[in-house]
Design a protein around this motif. Sequence first.
Motif, PDB file in Angstrom:
ATOM      1  N   GLY A 291      65.982 -26.416 -11.423  1.00 42.92           N
ATOM      2  CA  GLY A 291      66.636 -25.832 -10.256  1.00 42.92           C
ATOM      3  C   GLY A 291      67.304 -26.882  -9.393  1.00 42.92           C
ATOM      4  O   GLY A 291      68.412 -26.673  -8.883  1.00 42.92           O
TER       5      GLY A 291
ATOM      6  N   ALA B 161      65.818 -18.012  -8.847  1.00 47.19           N
ATOM      7  CA  ALA B 161      65.957 -18.483 -10.223  1.00 47.19           C
ATOM      8  C   ALA B 161      65.254 -19.823 -10.413  1.00 47.19           C
ATOM      9  O   ALA B 161      64.618 -20.049 -11.441  1.00 47.19           O
ATOM     10  N   ALA B 162      65.331 -20.700  -9.423  1.00 49.40           N
ATOM     11  CA  ALA B 162      64.669 -21.998  -9.523  1.00 49.40           C
ATOM     12  C   ALA B 162      63.156 -21.827  -9.621  1.00 49.40           C
ATOM     13  O   ALA B 162      62.495 -22.483 -10.433  1.00 49.40           O
TER      14      ALA B 162
ATOM     15  N   TYR C  11      79.790 -21.633  -4.100  1.00 47.95           N
ATOM     16  CA  TYR C  11      79.184 -22.273  -5.264  1.00 47.95           C
ATOM     17  C   TYR C  11      77.671 -22.058  -5.344  1.00 47.95           C
ATOM     18  O   TYR C  11      77.051 -22.375  -6.341  1.00 47.95           O
ATOM     19  N   PHE C  12      77.062 -21.547  -4.266  1.00 48.64           N
ATOM     20  CA  PHE C  12      75.611 -21.410  -4.196  1.00 48.64           C
ATOM     21  C   PHE C  12      75.257 -20.070  -3.574  1.00 48.64           C
ATOM     22  O   PHE C  12      75.736 -19.742  -2.486  1.00 48.64           O
ATOM     23  N   ASP C  13      74.437 -19.293  -4.257  1.00 50.90           N
ATOM     24  CA  ASP C  13      73.956 -18.015  -3.738  1.00 50.90           C
ATOM     25  C   ASP C  13      72.587 -18.263  -3.104  1.00 50.90           C
ATOM     26  O   ASP C  13      71.618 -18.542  -3.819  1.00 50.90           O
TER      27      ASP C  13
ATOM     28  N   ASP D 254      70.430 -28.056 -11.162  1.00 53.31           N
ATOM     29  CA  ASP D 254      71.487 -27.051 -11.043  1.00 53.31           C
ATOM     30  C   ASP D 254      72.126 -27.101  -9.654  1.00 53.31           C
ATOM     31  O   ASP D 254      73.345 -27.048  -9.521  1.00 53.31           O
ATOM     32  N   LEU D 255      71.292 -27.223  -8.618  1.00 55.76           N
ATOM     33  CA  LEU D 255      71.817 -27.331  -7.254  1.00 55.76           C
ATOM     34  C   LEU D 255      72.688 -28.570  -7.111  1.00 55.76           C
ATOM     35  O   LEU D 255      73.764 -28.525  -6.517  1.00 55.76           O
TER      36      LEU D 255
ATOM     37  N   ASP E 206      69.794 -18.047  -6.234  1.00 59.08           N
ATOM     38  CA  ASP E 206      69.578 -19.376  -6.817  1.00 59.08           C
ATOM     39  C   ASP E 206      68.174 -19.930  -6.555  1.00 59.08           C
ATOM     40  O   ASP E 206      67.555 -20.454  -7.482  1.00 59.08           O
TER      41      ASP E 206
ATOM     42  N   ARG F 253      76.045 -28.007  -8.822  1.00 61.79           N
ATOM     43  CA  ARG F 253      76.905 -27.136  -8.008  1.00 61.79           C
ATOM     44  C   ARG F 253      77.465 -27.885  -6.812  1.00 61.79           C
ATOM     45  O   ARG F 253      78.613 -27.693  -6.429  1.00 61.79           O
TER      46      ARG F 253
END
Length: 60
Positions: free
Chosen positions: A3, A47-48, A38-40, A6-7, A44, A10
């Motif tokens: 996570g 999901a992490a 780019y980030f919800d 991914d952050l 997000d 992004r």
Amino acid sequence: MRGLLDLYIRFLDWQTDRRACRLSPLPQAGEPPQFRDYFDPVADPVAAVLHTVMGAGADA
């Protein structure tokens, strides 16, 4: 860990697009890209956490 990676990716994508927009010699229509594009902030982090739980389960 996935996570955070991914952050970070992004963030780099946003930073690259923002820099390209700001340095473009042509006038841009509108504002530079916003990080929220780019980030919800709801999906997000969920999901992490889910990926972390799944990874911990796979290691067990």
